[in-house]
Design a protein around this motif. Structure first.
Motif, mmCIF file in Angstrom:
data_model
loop_
_atom_site.group_PDB
_atom_site.id
_atom_site.type_symbol
_atom_site.label_atom_id
_atom_site.label_comp_id
_atom_site.label_asym_id
_atom_site.label_seq_id
_atom_site.Cartn_x
_atom_site.Cartn_y
_atom_site.Cartn_z
ATOM 1 N N ASP A 166 0.840 -1.205 0.000
ATOM 2 C CA ASP A 166 0.000 0.000 0.000
ATOM 3 C C ASP A 166 0.872 1.252 0.000
ATOM 4 O OD1 ASP A 166 -2.454 -1.409 0.088
ATOM 5 O OD2 ASP A 166 -2.325 -1.570 2.271
ATOM 6 N N ILE A 167 1.953 1.243 0.772
ATOM 7 C CA ILE A 167 2.873 2.389 0.818
ATOM 8 C C ILE A 167 3.504 2.568 -0.560
ATOM 9 C CG2 ILE A 167 4.937 3.363 1.892
ATOM 10 C CD1 ILE A 167 2.385 3.047 3.734
ATOM 11 N N LYS A 168 3.943 1.472 -1.157
ATOM 12 C CA LYS A 168 4.533 1.515 -2.499
ATOM 13 C C LYS A 168 3.559 2.138 -3.494
ATOM 14 C CE LYS A 168 5.723 -1.616 -6.268
ATOM 15 N NZ LYS A 168 5.830 -3.032 -6.648
ATOM 16 N N LEU A 169 2.331 1.668 -3.512
ATOM 17 C CA LEU A 169 1.336 2.196 -4.452
ATOM 18 C C LEU A 169 1.047 3.672 -4.201
ATOM 19 C CD1 LEU A 169 -1.120 -0.843 -4.638
ATOM 20 C CD2 LEU A 169 0.558 -0.099 -6.357
ATOM 21 N N SER A 170 1.013 4.078 -2.948
ATOM 22 C CA SER A 170 0.793 5.487 -2.621
ATOM 23 C C SER A 170 1.923 6.358 -3.168
ATOM 24 C CB SER A 170 0.685 5.678 -1.102
ATOM 25 O OG SER A 170 -0.472 5.059 -0.600
ATOM 26 N N LEU A 226 4.035 5.589 -5.679
ATOM 27 C CA LEU A 226 3.985 5.565 -7.143
ATOM 28 C C LEU A 226 2.911 6.509 -7.676
ATOM 29 C CD1 LEU A 226 4.349 1.714 -7.805
ATOM 30 C CD2 LEU A 226 6.053 3.495 -8.307
ATOM 31 N N ARG A 227 1.729 6.434 -7.122
ATOM 32 C CA ARG A 227 0.628 7.278 -7.601
ATOM 33 C C ARG A 227 0.874 8.755 -7.323
ATOM 34 N NH1 ARG A 227 -3.607 2.987 -5.345
ATOM 35 N NH2 ARG A 227 -3.632 1.608 -7.147
ATOM 36 N N ALA A 228 1.395 9.053 -6.144
ATOM 37 C CA ALA A 228 1.664 10.458 -5.795
ATOM 38 C C ALA A 228 2.652 11.078 -6.774
ATOM 39 C CB ALA A 228 2.199 10.549 -4.365
ATOM 40 N N GLY A 229 3.718 10.352 -7.059
ATOM 41 C CA GLY A 229 4.701 10.862 -8.002
ATOM 42 C C GLY A 229 4.123 11.041 -9.392
ATOM 43 N N GLN A 230 3.369 10.056 -9.857
ATOM 44 C CA GLN A 230 2.790 10.122 -11.193
ATOM 45 C C GLN A 230 1.838 11.299 -11.338
ATOM 46 O OE1 GLN A 230 1.264 6.130 -11.340
ATOM 47 N NE2 GLN A 230 3.188 5.281 -12.082
ATOM 48 N N VAL A 231 1.051 11.565 -10.318
ATOM 49 C CA VAL A 231 0.113 12.695 -10.354
ATOM 50 C C VAL A 231 0.863 14.021 -10.515
ATOM 51 C CG1 VAL A 231 -1.412 14.046 -8.842
ATOM 52 C CG2 VAL A 231 -1.788 11.609 -9.129
ATOM 53 N N LEU A 232 2.056 14.097 -9.943
ATOM 54 C CA LEU A 232 2.854 15.328 -10.011
ATOM 55 C C LEU A 232 3.781 15.378 -11.229
ATOM 56 C CD1 LEU A 232 3.782 15.728 -6.245
ATOM 57 C CD2 LEU A 232 2.104 17.050 -7.550
ATOM 58 N N GLY A 233 3.720 14.364 -12.092
ATOM 59 C CA GLY A 233 4.527 14.384 -13.304
ATOM 60 C C GLY A 233 5.859 13.677 -13.198
ATOM 61 N N TRP A 234 6.120 13.017 -12.079
ATOM 62 C CA TRP A 234 7.346 12.251 -11.928
ATOM 63 C C TRP A 234 7.179 10.910 -12.642
ATOM 64 C CZ3 TRP A 234 11.700 13.549 -8.795
ATOM 65 C CH2 TRP A 234 11.559 14.730 -8.039
ATOM 66 N N LYS A 235 8.230 10.414 -13.258
ATOM 67 C CA LYS A 235 8.257 9.042 -13.777
ATOM 68 C C LYS A 235 8.752 8.187 -12.616
ATOM 69 C CE LYS A 235 10.419 6.142 -17.307
ATOM 70 N NZ LYS A 235 11.077 5.179 -16.425
ATOM 71 N N ASN A 263 6.752 19.154 -2.584
ATOM 72 C CA ASN A 263 5.453 18.836 -3.178
ATOM 73 C C ASN A 263 5.262 17.322 -3.265
ATOM 74 O OD1 ASN A 263 4.913 21.556 -3.515
ATOM 75 N ND2 ASN A 263 5.434 21.586 -5.694
ATOM 76 N N LEU A 264 6.327 16.601 -3.623
ATOM 77 C CA LEU A 264 6.260 15.146 -3.697
ATOM 78 C C LEU A 264 5.980 14.559 -2.315
ATOM 79 C CD1 LEU A 264 6.558 12.504 -5.274
ATOM 80 C CD2 LEU A 264 9.048 12.717 -4.980
ATOM 81 N N LYS A 265 6.676 15.036 -1.307
ATOM 82 C CA LYS A 265 6.467 14.567 0.069
ATOM 83 C C LYS A 265 5.022 14.792 0.499
ATOM 84 C CE LYS A 265 7.278 16.022 4.770
ATOM 85 N NZ LYS A 265 5.867 16.324 4.906
ATOM 86 N N ALA A 266 4.508 15.988 0.252
ATOM 87 C CA ALA A 266 3.136 16.313 0.656
ATOM 88 C C ALA A 266 2.123 15.413 -0.051
ATOM 89 C CB ALA A 266 2.837 17.783 0.369
ATOM 90 N N LYS A 267 2.344 15.148 -1.330
ATOM 91 C CA LYS A 267 1.416 14.304 -2.094
ATOM 92 C C LYS A 267 1.514 12.847 -1.632
ATOM 93 C CE LYS A 267 -0.939 15.685 -4.923
ATOM 94 N NZ LYS A 267 -2.335 16.153 -4.830
ATOM 95 N N ILE A 268 2.717 12.377 -1.334
ATOM 96 C CA ILE A 268 2.883 11.015 -0.805
ATOM 97 C C ILE A 268 2.116 10.884 0.517
ATOM 98 C CG2 ILE A 268 4.525 9.378 0.228
ATOM 99 C CD1 ILE A 268 6.596 10.374 -1.872
ATOM 100 N N GLU A 285 -0.376 12.612 1.566
ATOM 101 C CA GLU A 285 -1.807 12.682 1.278
ATOM 102 C C GLU A 285 -2.333 11.318 0.807
ATOM 103 O OE1 GLU A 285 -4.427 14.603 -2.299
ATOM 104 O OE2 GLU A 285 -2.882 15.903 -1.416
ATOM 105 N N TYR A 286 -1.609 10.671 -0.087
ATOM 106 C CA TYR A 286 -2.053 9.369 -0.614
ATOM 107 C C TYR A 286 -1.979 8.290 0.461
ATOM 108 C CZ TYR A 286 -2.873 10.614 -5.459
ATOM 109 O OH TYR A 286 -3.403 11.142 -6.602
ATOM 110 N N ILE A 287 -0.943 8.305 1.302
ATOM 111 C CA ILE A 287 -0.856 7.305 2.371
ATOM 112 C C ILE A 287 -2.008 7.481 3.356
ATOM 113 C CG2 ILE A 287 0.476 6.567 4.384
ATOM 114 C CD1 ILE A 287 3.022 7.195 2.731
ATOM 115 N N ALA A 288 -2.290 8.727 3.721
ATOM 116 C CA ALA A 288 -3.339 9.007 4.706
ATOM 117 C C ALA A 288 -4.734 8.678 4.174
ATOM 118 C CB ALA A 288 -3.277 10.470 5.125
ATOM 119 N N SER A 289 -4.921 8.720 2.859
ATOM 120 C CA SER A 289 -6.261 8.520 2.297
ATOM 121 C C SER A 289 -6.552 7.057 1.946
ATOM 122 C CB SER A 289 -6.449 9.393 1.065
ATOM 123 O OG SER A 289 -5.614 8.961 0.007
ATOM 124 N N ARG A 290 -5.601 6.172 2.184
ATOM 125 C CA ARG A 290 -5.822 4.746 1.855
ATOM 126 C C ARG A 290 -6.732 4.096 2.866
ATOM 127 N NH1 ARG A 290 -3.649 2.730 -2.281
ATOM 128 N NH2 ARG A 290 -3.919 0.609 -1.623
#
Length: 129
Positions: free
Chosen positions: A44-48, A50-59, A117-122, A124-129
């Motif tokens: 779940d942490i891994k997916l959070s 990955l998704r957080a980075g992708q949303v912000l434009g990171w590969k 920004n990446l940290k904040a989005k990560i 956010e995704y971890i907390a919302s799982r």
């Protein structure tokens, strides 16, 4: 005399605006225990992440269990970070960059903002799982 003071103030303001470097600091072992529910897994942490980075434009690439590599291309700039993670914490560690004026201790002023920004989005995704 007043003219010299005003010109000096303007010069100092101009010179500080030209400074595009900031100290490079890594995010080391940032605790996420307060964000993680007891039924969450490392997957779940891994997916959070990955998704957080992708949303912000990171590969985002899963390199191996417990490690993700993120690459951000913006205009002529590139930033590469490693994100080791566990169920308890994660880090965002500088790996490489292009056109960010990294000199071993300082880096372009945008890099810390991108990492924050990446940290904040990560988070956010971890907390919302």
């Amino acid at each position: 005399m007043m003219r010299v003071i005003i010109l000096s103030i303007l010069l100092v303001g101009f010179l500080s605006a030209c400074n595009t470097s900031r100290p490079l600091t890594n995010l080391n072992n940032y605790s996420i225990e307060y964000l993680v529910d007891e039924d969450e897994t490392v997957e779940d942490i891994k997916l959070s992440i990955l998704r957080a980075g992708q949303v912000l434009g990171w590969k985002m690439d899963a390199v191996k269990p417990g490690l993700i590599r993120g690459t951000l291309h913006l205009r002529a700039h590139t930033a590469v970070v490693d994100i080791p993670y566990t169920l308890n914490d994660y880090s965002i560690l500088y790996v490489d960059s292009k056109n960010l004026d990294y000199n071993g201790s300082t880096i372009h002023r945008s890099y810390p903002r991108w990492v924050n920004n990446l940290k904040a989005k990560i988070d956010e995704y971890i907390a919302s799982r």
